[in-house]
Design an enzyme around this catalytic site. Structure first.
Site, PDB file in Angstrom:
ATOM      1  N   SER A 144     -59.052   6.573  29.129  1.00  0.00           N
ATOM      2  CA  SER A 144     -58.402   5.863  29.842  1.00  0.00           C
ATOM      3  C   SER A 144     -58.815   4.643  30.803  1.00  0.00           C
ATOM      4  O   SER A 144     -59.966   4.954  31.397  1.00  0.00           O
ATOM      5  CB  SER A 144     -57.297   6.755  30.782  1.00  0.00           C
ATOM      6  OG  SER A 144     -56.692   5.974  31.852  1.00  0.00           O
TER       7      SER A 144
ATOM      8  N   TYR B 130     -57.025  13.500  37.794  1.00  0.00           N
ATOM      9  CA  TYR B 130     -56.778  13.286  36.190  1.00  0.00           C
ATOM     10  C   TYR B 130     -57.732  12.359  35.720  1.00  0.00           C
ATOM     11  O   TYR B 130     -58.483  12.517  34.437  1.00  0.00           O
ATOM     12  CB  TYR B 130     -55.385  12.687  36.048  1.00  0.00           C
ATOM     13  CG  TYR B 130     -55.103  12.031  34.871  1.00  0.00           C
ATOM     14  CD1 TYR B 130     -55.266  12.533  33.514  1.00  0.00           C
ATOM     15  CD2 TYR B 130     -55.255  10.446  34.647  1.00  0.00           C
ATOM     16  CE1 TYR B 130     -55.062  12.047  32.309  1.00  0.00           C
ATOM     17  CE2 TYR B 130     -55.046   9.845  33.430  1.00  0.00           C
ATOM     18  CZ  TYR B 130     -55.124  10.780  32.168  1.00  0.00           C
ATOM     19  OH  TYR B 130     -54.791   9.862  31.067  1.00  0.00           O
TER      20      TYR B 130
ATOM     21  N   LYS C 166     -61.169  12.794  32.675  1.00  0.00           N
ATOM     22  CA  LYS C 166     -61.323  11.836  31.514  1.00  0.00           C
ATOM     23  C   LYS C 166     -62.876  11.195  32.041  1.00  0.00           C
ATOM     24  O   LYS C 166     -63.530  11.157  30.538  1.00  0.00           O
ATOM     25  CB  LYS C 166     -60.285  10.423  31.773  1.00  0.00           C
ATOM     26  CG  LYS C 166     -59.051  10.713  31.482  1.00  0.00           C
ATOM     27  CD  LYS C 166     -58.777  11.211  29.847  1.00  0.00           C
ATOM     28  CE  LYS C 166     -57.535  11.624  29.508  1.00  0.00           C
ATOM     29  NZ  LYS C 166     -57.302  12.363  28.380  1.00  0.00           N
TER      30      LYS C 166
END
Ligand SMILES: NC(=O)c1ccc[n+]([C@@H]2O[C@H](COP(=O)([O-])OP(=O)(O)OC[C@H]3O[C@@H](n4cnc5c(N)ncnc54)[C@H](O)[C@@H]3O)[C@@H](O)[C@H]2O)c1
Length: 331
Positions: A124, A148, A152
């Site tokens: 992302s 989050y 990643k």
């Protein structure tokens, strides 16, 4: 190719399954339906005429995962499965680290056990943290502002380490910008449960009358209308990018990173106005204070994906707004 898709009944995974089948690949899907529904499998069948081989398996179940590799000759993995709510990840970081990182480690162990060495990973633009400059290139500094995003970045680092330790691996890391839109059939789109975190699902709920009005967080940014600017990419274009990534790593070894965006930034109010125009629906909104941590402008430099993957996003903001509503209006 036989392609194993984790999280394949989710928003981006299901749209990618359709494109994989249309490109002639054989698709095997695993999902635990944490954030998706079994009906998606029927919808993939309606669109493509093909049934995907499906396993209701949690990536945290290492044995169950291994069994999928035992039962199938897998050539390549596309790894979508994970939790993705930024806000929740701040409240429940362990839940996110466990699911996203342990799930990925289990997957990588199974791949190692069965000598599968090709993987495409859903990363992302969040790994760019608060970017110093735009458009953002792949070699920009990496940092994260929430758990989050940290999952990643950790997974990217794990994959880079694997690539360094084993030259036989072929790894594609795709850094998505802001996926919106839905399959043009109206069957596969983004249908989050509860109050959505992202702009388009929120607009859609306002359009349906389920939420009274859209909060626009800040109109005093240094942008053309004062509201935050982001790079929105149609999910069907994003799905195509995965086909290109699978083809790209088919005959190459190493770890390759690409931004997947359009390279064009649109503001919150651009999205609202375009949605209103193409769907002929009024979206009431109110300006509220800026959200801590939000940045003014974020959009990709898409040139590396264009040059190396031959990927260019084709669909317009009008398409994104029309297809989002076409999918969501009857749900
Ligand atoms: N949608 C976005 O805005 C966006 C942006 C950048 C990156 N990504 C990443 O792309 C991937 C796909 O995103 P999406 O929007 O399709 O999300 P989604 O929630 O719609 O799909 C993810 C799927 O993974 C499944 N899943 C989650 N944990 C699992 C587990 N332990 N075992 C088996 N299945 C599990 C869910 O049930 C869901 O079907 C995610 O990794 C996400 O972080 C998404």
């Amino acid at each position: 190719m036989n392609i194993f898709v984790t999280g394949g009944t989710g928003y981006i995974g299901s749209n990618t399954c359709v494109k994989l089948i249309e490109a002639g690949h054989n698709v095997i899907v695993a999902d635990n339906f944490y954030n998706s529904m079994p009906e998606v499998l029927d919808q993939i069948k309606i669109i493509t005429g093909k049934t995907v081989k499906f396993y209701e398996t949690d990536l945290l179940d290492a044995e169950g995962l291994d069994k999928i590799f035992e039962e199938n000759e897998i050539d390549c993995v596309i790894h979508f499965a994970g939790y993705k709510a930024v806000g929740e990840s701040c409240q429940k970081p362990l839940k996110y680290y466990n699911n996203n990182i342990t799930g990925t480690l289990n997957l990588l162990f199974s791949m190692r056990n069965h000598n599968v060495k090709k993987i495409v990973f859903s990363s992302s633009a969040t790994v760019y943290g608060n970017p110093e400059t735009v458009p953002i290139c792949e070699d920009a500094p990496l940092s994260t502002t929430n758990p989050y995003g940290s999952t990643k970045l950790f997974i990217e680092n794990i994959l880079k380490d694997i690539s360094k330790s084993d030259e036989e691996f072929s790894i594609s890391i795709l850094r998505y910008f802001n996926p919106i839109g839905a399959d043009k059939s109206g069957y596969l789109g983004d249908n989050p449960v509860g109050i959505p975190n992202n702009l388009m699902p929120y607009i859609v709920k306002v359009a349906k009358g389920e939420l009274s009005c859209l909060n626009v967080f800040g109109n005093d940014y240094d942008t053309h209308d004062g509201t935050g600017v982001r790079d929105y990419v149609h999910v069907s274009d994003l799905a195509d990018a995965h086909i290109k990534a699978v083809e790209y790593i088919a005959d190459k070894k190493g770890c390759f990173v690409h931004n997947i965006g359009t390279g064009v930034g649109y503001s919150v109010l651009d999205i609202v106005k375009t949605f209103e125009k193409v769907n002929n629906i009024k979206i009431p909104y109110k300006i509220t204070p800026r959200r801590p941590g939000d940045i003014a402008t974020c959009f990709a430099n898409p040139e590396k994906a264009k040059k190396e993957l031959s990927f260019t996003a084709k669909l317009s903001l009008e398409d994104m707004c029309r297809d989002s509503w076409n999918y969501a209006k009857d749900k």
